[in-house]
Design an enzyme around this catalytic site. Sequence first.
Site: not given
Length: 147
Positions: A5, A29, A115
Amino acid sequence: MTNGHIDIISRAAQLYDEVVVAVVRNPSKTSLFTAAERVEMIREATKKHDNVRVDRFEGLIVDFCRDHDISAIVKGLRAVTDFDYEMQMAQMNYSQAGVETLFMTTNPLYAFLSSSLVKEFAKFGGDVSGLVPPTVLDRLTSRLSEA
């Protein structure tokens, strides 16, 4: 927030006068950190870029773009599998609000990173120190030790 990122944000910051990192809570999520905590970590990790601003929003990204006079979204692509989903989103965003989506290929060093993968690896004691910014590593280690 991974180094992948950070790589995309840093590269975009070299191309644009201003980069806005828009942070949303994705209900599909399971996040380890709140949106406010993620904003704080991203601000810390990107503080060397004077032209990067981090904001939190709820709802549709196109509404956020419209409200903040943002004409384009920059997305990092790790693999072809990312492209199929991201292209559909890009076309929807353009059809609904005229917001362009620009794709940047991820640095090969970070092509495998997500992630979710980092979180899972860290949860079982794996060393993720080279995969996330130091401020994220500190918070990640602390949060996982609480669990």
